[in-house]
Design a protein around this motif. Sequence first.
Motif, PDB file in Angstrom:
ATOM      1  N   TYR A  80       0.815  -1.210   0.000  1.00 28.02           N
ATOM      2  CA  TYR A  80       0.000   0.000   0.000  1.00 28.02           C
ATOM      3  C   TYR A  80       0.853   1.267   0.000  1.00 28.02           C
ATOM      4  O   TYR A  80       0.525   2.252  -0.664  1.00 28.02           O
ATOM      5  CB  TYR A  80      -0.933  -0.018   1.213  1.00 28.02           C
ATOM      6  CG  TYR A  80      -1.686  -1.319   1.329  1.00 28.02           C
ATOM      7  CD1 TYR A  80      -2.645  -1.667   0.383  1.00 28.02           C
ATOM      8  CD2 TYR A  80      -1.422  -2.214   2.356  1.00 28.02           C
ATOM      9  CE1 TYR A  80      -3.320  -2.864   0.466  1.00 28.02           C
ATOM     10  CE2 TYR A  80      -2.101  -3.423   2.445  1.00 28.02           C
ATOM     11  CZ  TYR A  80      -3.044  -3.747   1.499  1.00 28.02           C
ATOM     12  OH  TYR A  80      -3.709  -4.945   1.576  1.00 28.02           O
ATOM     13  N   LEU A  81       1.966   1.246   0.730  1.00 28.46           N
ATOM     14  CA  LEU A  81       2.806   2.439   0.788  1.00 28.46           C
ATOM     15  C   LEU A  81       3.466   2.702  -0.563  1.00 28.46           C
ATOM     16  O   LEU A  81       3.557   3.850  -1.001  1.00 28.46           O
ATOM     17  CB  LEU A  81       3.866   2.295   1.885  1.00 28.46           C
ATOM     18  CG  LEU A  81       4.773   3.507   2.093  1.00 28.46           C
ATOM     19  CD1 LEU A  81       3.955   4.756   2.409  1.00 28.46           C
ATOM     20  CD2 LEU A  81       5.784   3.245   3.211  1.00 28.46           C
ATOM     21  N   LEU A 128      -4.145   2.317   4.712  1.00 31.54           N
ATOM     22  CA  LEU A 128      -3.072   2.632   5.656  1.00 31.54           C
ATOM     23  C   LEU A 128      -3.620   3.320   6.901  1.00 31.54           C
ATOM     24  O   LEU A 128      -3.154   3.064   8.021  1.00 31.54           O
ATOM     25  CB  LEU A 128      -2.026   3.520   4.974  1.00 31.54           C
ATOM     26  CG  LEU A 128      -1.233   2.856   3.842  1.00 31.54           C
ATOM     27  CD1 LEU A 128      -0.320   3.868   3.167  1.00 31.54           C
ATOM     28  CD2 LEU A 128      -0.414   1.683   4.369  1.00 31.54           C
ATOM     29  N   LEU A 197       3.393  -1.201   9.227  1.00 29.20           N
ATOM     30  CA  LEU A 197       3.329  -1.375   7.780  1.00 29.20           C
ATOM     31  C   LEU A 197       4.355  -2.376   7.287  1.00 29.20           C
ATOM     32  O   LEU A 197       4.112  -3.122   6.328  1.00 29.20           O
ATOM     33  CB  LEU A 197       3.522  -0.030   7.082  1.00 29.20           C
ATOM     34  CG  LEU A 197       2.571   1.081   7.538  1.00 29.20           C
ATOM     35  CD1 LEU A 197       2.797   2.337   6.715  1.00 29.20           C
ATOM     36  CD2 LEU A 197       1.123   0.632   7.432  1.00 29.20           C
TER      37      LEU A 197
END
Length: 400
Positions: A80-81, A128, A197
């Motif tokens: 996602y990052l 996130l 994360l």
Amino acid sequence: MSEIQSPVTVSNTQWLEVTLLWVAGVSAAMQFAKFSVSFEALLAHYQQGATLTGMSLSVVGIAGLIFGVSAGMIASRFGYLRVLVGALLLGGVLSFIQSTLPPFNVLLVTRILEGFSQLGVVVAAPTLIAKLSAPQHKSLTMGIWGTFFGVAFAVCGGLGKNILDTHGLGAVFLNHGFLITGMGVILFLVLKNNPVLVLAPVASNQGSVLAQMLRIYQNPRALLPSLVFLFYTCTLVSVLTYVPSLIEDKTLHKSMLVILPLLSTGGTFLAGAIAQYLMRPQRVAFIAYLGVALAGISLLWVADMPWLFAILLGTMVLCLGMIPGASLAMIPTLARNPAEQAQGYGLLAQFGNLGATIGPPSYAALMTLFGLPGIVGLVSLICVFGVLFSLLANRIKASV
């Protein structure tokens, strides 16, 4: 399918990171807002007529309409990052190109590509945010996230308009380029070593793209929040565009053009707070749709009373604004893992663009044929479906 680890849960919400992700969402929504606020300047500069210039505003939604579900799958596979930072940096490059005021066909290409940038942000950022939120704050942070679109339009309508009037069209795009690029760099530096994360699972080996898409459409945990959201997107822009023109008092009409978007944004945040502390988001959506229907029907009885009409219209828009807050809060409430959350946000983006595409022409046609009763009739029908899907979503057991 490869084994997926249990997601890491934070005990305390990381508010700084959540706030930065929200600002990133605002910067992405400005991809719509910057062309809205500068529409007349674009008409004057490019001399392409209202239809083609209007296309440069709406074409950003094509990516979400076609690739919304795919974006959720890509984000879950590649991280996602990575998707978020890549989308923000792409948006920055495209804004810098637009700041040179290139030929119109080049401008349209940059707008199509901005659709992918915007889609990447709206899929990855809320996922996130949910990861970085403690369980007791997830509905609240989703309500905050849901305000990003209205805030972007408010900022561009104020600060963006001042930049446009003072420094010209290119400066609007240049400043947006610096903002969205800066958010990409800042989020990468802040989140790259975040243990939540780093340890988060990334889905892989889930079969063909078609098989995954079919599973997403068949998954009520992703589908029902998106259907609740669909009927909101069919309605809000149309109501904000067409109904205020029925207010005969010109001063009041002008004031409502400012007040109504603020009420919508306030409703989104309010829904997140109510879903967090008072009731499930599905029930919030149910009550909101009932409020929209009651206020909408009441408009028929006060059409010749401008102030009362404006109050009921404001009530209707406030209730409408609660629906996206509730829909966004449903996804982390119902999803069983981060990959399912990303898929839910991708489907939400797709259905949102579908609603924004079919809603305005439908309302315009009914208003032309039947006036206010036509609009109220369609609002009432849409609320019936909204209530139905909210009730169905309420029957799903929340994820643990």
